[in-house]
Design a protein around this motif. Structure first.
Motif, PDB file in Angstrom:
ATOM      1  N   MET A   7       0.876  -1.179   0.000  1.00 37.42           N
ATOM      2  CA  MET A   7       0.000   0.000   0.000  1.00 37.42           C
ATOM      3  C   MET A   7       0.907   1.220   0.000  1.00 37.42           C
ATOM      4  N   ALA A   8       1.255   1.677  -1.193  1.00 35.36           N
ATOM      5  CA  ALA A   8       2.278   2.705  -1.346  1.00 35.36           C
ATOM      6  C   ALA A   8       1.735   4.102  -1.059  1.00 35.36           C
ATOM      7  N   VAL A   9       2.616   4.955  -0.554  1.00 34.07           N
ATOM      8  CA  VAL A   9       2.275   6.359  -0.312  1.00 34.07           C
ATOM      9  C   VAL A   9       3.306   7.246  -1.017  1.00 34.07           C
ATOM     10  N   SER A  10       4.545   7.256  -0.539  1.00 29.58           N
ATOM     11  CA  SER A  10       5.600   7.999  -1.233  1.00 29.58           C
ATOM     12  C   SER A  10       6.319   7.080  -2.211  1.00 29.58           C
ATOM     13  N   THR A  11       6.797   7.646  -3.291  1.00 28.19           N
ATOM     14  CA  THR A  11       7.497   6.868  -4.321  1.00 28.19           C
ATOM     15  C   THR A  11       8.736   6.192  -3.754  1.00 28.19           C
ATOM     16  N   GLU A  12       9.565   6.949  -3.051  1.00 22.56           N
ATOM     17  CA  GLU A  12      10.820   6.406  -2.555  1.00 22.56           C
ATOM     18  C   GLU A  12      10.600   5.346  -1.476  1.00 22.56           C
ATOM     19  N   GLY A  13       9.612   5.585  -0.594  1.00 25.79           N
ATOM     20  CA  GLY A  13       9.313   4.581   0.433  1.00 25.79           C
ATOM     21  C   GLY A  13       8.848   3.280  -0.180  1.00 25.79           C
ATOM     22  N   ALA A  14       7.982   3.373  -1.207  1.00 28.91           N
ATOM     23  CA  ALA A  14       7.472   2.175  -1.864  1.00 28.91           C
ATOM     24  C   ALA A  14       8.572   1.456  -2.618  1.00 28.91           C
ATOM     25  N   ALA A  15       9.436   2.225  -3.297  1.00 28.76           N
ATOM     26  CA  ALA A  15      10.526   1.613  -4.054  1.00 28.76           C
ATOM     27  C   ALA A  15      11.486   0.876  -3.121  1.00 28.76           C
ATOM     28  N   LEU A  16      11.794   1.498  -1.984  1.00 30.58           N
ATOM     29  CA  LEU A  16      12.689   0.854  -1.021  1.00 30.58           C
ATOM     30  C   LEU A  16      12.062  -0.413  -0.461  1.00 30.58           C
ATOM     31  N   CYS A  17      10.759  -0.361  -0.176  1.00 30.16           N
ATOM     32  CA  CYS A  17      10.052  -1.537   0.340  1.00 30.16           C
ATOM     33  C   CYS A  17      10.101  -2.669  -0.678  1.00 30.16           C
ATOM     34  N   TYR A  18       9.787  -2.366  -1.932  1.00 31.92           N
ATOM     35  CA  TYR A  18       9.790  -3.382  -2.986  1.00 31.92           C
ATOM     36  C   TYR A  18      11.182  -3.992  -3.127  1.00 31.92           C
ATOM     37  N   ARG A  19      12.176  -3.144  -3.178  1.00 35.27           N
ATOM     38  CA  ARG A  19      13.558  -3.618  -3.342  1.00 35.27           C
ATOM     39  C   ARG A  19      13.975  -4.498  -2.158  1.00 35.27           C
ATOM     40  N   THR A  20      13.613  -4.092  -0.958  1.00 35.82           N
ATOM     41  CA  THR A  20      13.983  -4.854   0.238  1.00 35.82           C
ATOM     42  C   THR A  20      13.343  -6.233   0.234  1.00 35.82           C
ATOM     43  N   ILE A  21      12.060  -6.304  -0.102  1.00 37.96           N
ATOM     44  CA  ILE A  21      11.380  -7.604  -0.167  1.00 37.96           C
ATOM     45  C   ILE A  21      12.087  -8.520  -1.152  1.00 37.96           C
ATOM     46  N   CYS A  22      12.433  -7.985  -2.305  1.00 34.34           N
ATOM     47  CA  CYS A  22      13.081  -8.812  -3.324  1.00 34.34           C
ATOM     48  C   CYS A  22      14.459  -9.281  -2.880  1.00 34.34           C
ATOM     49  N   LEU A  23      15.253  -8.389  -2.306  1.00 35.65           N
ATOM     50  CA  LEU A  23      16.607  -8.759  -1.897  1.00 35.65           C
ATOM     51  C   LEU A  23      16.589  -9.698  -0.695  1.00 35.65           C
ATOM     52  N   GLU A  24      15.745  -9.408   0.292  1.00 29.82           N
ATOM     53  CA  GLU A  24      15.670 -10.279   1.463  1.00 29.82           C
ATOM     54  C   GLU A  24      15.067 -11.627   1.084  1.00 29.82           C
ATOM     55  N   GLY A  25      14.118 -11.611   0.132  1.00 30.68           N
ATOM     56  CA  GLY A  25      13.545 -12.866  -0.337  1.00 30.68           C
ATOM     57  C   GLY A  25      14.595 -13.767  -0.939  1.00 30.68           C
ATOM     58  N   ALA A  26      15.472 -13.186  -1.753  1.00 33.37           N
ATOM     59  CA  ALA A  26      16.538 -13.971  -2.360  1.00 33.37           C
ATOM     60  C   ALA A  26      17.491 -14.523  -1.316  1.00 33.37           C
ATOM     61  N   ALA A  27      17.749 -13.746  -0.268  1.00 33.88           N
ATOM     62  CA  ALA A  27      18.656 -14.206   0.786  1.00 33.88           C
ATOM     63  C   ALA A  27      18.088 -15.397   1.541  1.00 33.88           C
ATOM     64  N   VAL A  28      16.762 -15.442   1.680  1.00 30.59           N
ATOM     65  CA  VAL A  28      16.109 -16.516   2.432  1.00 30.59           C
ATOM     66  C   VAL A  28      15.690 -17.675   1.529  1.00 30.59           C
ATOM     67  N   LEU A  29      15.180 -17.350   0.355  1.00 23.45           N
ATOM     68  CA  LEU A  29      14.551 -18.357  -0.503  1.00 23.45           C
ATOM     69  C   LEU A  29      15.459 -18.883  -1.607  1.00 23.45           C
ATOM     70  N   GLY A  30      16.528 -18.174  -1.892  1.00 18.76           N
ATOM     71  CA  GLY A  30      17.428 -18.610  -2.945  1.00 18.76           C
ATOM     72  C   GLY A  30      17.563 -17.549  -4.021  1.00 18.76           C
ATOM     73  N   PRO A  31      18.587 -17.646  -4.854  1.00 20.69           N
ATOM     74  CA  PRO A  31      18.863 -16.631  -5.866  1.00 20.69           C
ATOM     75  C   PRO A  31      17.655 -16.314  -6.741  1.00 20.69           C
ATOM     76  N   HIS A  32      17.404 -15.027  -6.917  1.00 22.98           N
ATOM     77  CA  HIS A  32      16.357 -14.517  -7.817  1.00 22.98           C
ATOM     78  C   HIS A  32      14.943 -14.948  -7.401  1.00 22.98           C
ATOM     79  N   THR A  33      14.772 -15.311  -6.137  1.00 19.98           N
ATOM     80  CA  THR A  33      13.467 -15.771  -5.661  1.00 19.98           C
ATOM     81  C   THR A  33      12.905 -14.784  -4.641  1.00 19.98           C
ATOM     82  N   HIS A  34      11.651 -14.429  -4.811  1.00 23.63           N
ATOM     83  CA  HIS A  34      10.978 -13.565  -3.844  1.00 23.63           C
ATOM     84  C   HIS A  34       9.485 -13.802  -3.948  1.00 23.63           C
ATOM     85  N   PRO A  35       8.709 -13.374  -2.945  1.00 21.38           N
ATOM     86  CA  PRO A  35       7.252 -13.561  -3.005  1.00 21.38           C
ATOM     87  C   PRO A  35       6.651 -12.778  -4.173  1.00 21.38           C
TER      88      PRO A  35
END
Length: 215
Positions: A7-35
């Motif tokens: 549920m995005a509000v500011s552009t930068e906050g949403a972009a950082l959230c999206y990027r974090t989910i993807c990077l942390e997902g890969a760290a936990v789930l395996g390379p290039h993997t995210h929800p």
């Protein structure tokens, strides 16, 4: 894995959230993997107009509309990467069509786990002066500190004039560092300082320990 709705509000906050989910997902789930992730964003100006009017009920209704759009896209879990807006989300929480990760509750859980009894909170002026963090920290027996009025105003200006516009100036980083030192060196000092504005996390990357305990 649950389909995450941002549920995005500011552009930068949403972009950082999206990027974090993807990077942390890969760290936990395996390379290039995210929800699976969907994002919906009304204009920041639409939210800010209601915040300036102190109409948090209307803010909550906008967020509820955003949540419903995300559910139609398949979202099963919400995150709103904007601390200030949580004041409106709290009013419609029971009406949300899926679970929601509350940032202040996660901060409270982290502080309790790490044994912090007093923490500092940085964010927009409305956030630092509002109920979002006190309402979660106080029941857990955790005190909180915020910068003084002039510092709150300057931080608010940096967030709105610079950070939400993807401007990260060295002078602003130095100012945040100065405020953190004040919070950690006061007579009743914060044992940790949490950057409760997702945009401001860019300023903390070189600090390495904004939310760590005092020596």
């Amino acid at each position: 894995m649950k389909h995450i709705g941002i549920m995005a509000v500011s552009t930068e906050g949403a972009a950082l959230c999206y990027r974090t989910i993807c990077l942390e997902g890969a760290a936990v789930l395996g390379p290039h993997t995210h929800p699976e992730i969907s994002l919906h964003n009304f204009s920041l100006s639409a939210y800010q107009r209601l915040i300036d009017l102190d109409d948090w009920g209307a803010v909550g209704e906008m967020l509820l509309a955003s949540a419903k759009k995300l559910v139609r896209a398949g979202a099963e879990l919400f995150i709103c990467p904007d601390n200030t807006i949580h004041q409106g989300l709290d009013l419609v929480r029971e009406d949300l069509p899926a679970p929601w990760i509350h940032i202040a509750e996660q901060v409270t859980q982290d502080a309790r786990h790490r044994g912090f009894k007093r923490v500092g909170i940085l964010g927009t002026r409305v956030l630092m002066e509002g109920p979002v963090y006190p309402s979660k920290l106080a029941p857990a027996g955790i005190d909180h500190r915020v910068p003084n009025p002039s510092q709150r105003e300057r931080i608010n200006q940096i967030i709105y004039d610079e950070l939400v516009r993807a401007r990260f100036l060295p002078s602003s980083l130095a100012y945040f560092q100065h405020v953190i030192r004040d919070l950690r060196n006061a007579s009743r000092a914060a044992r940790a300082v949490y950057p409760a504005a997702n945009n401001s996390r860019y300023c903390f990357r070189p600090i390495r320990g904004a939310a760590r305990s005092r020596p």
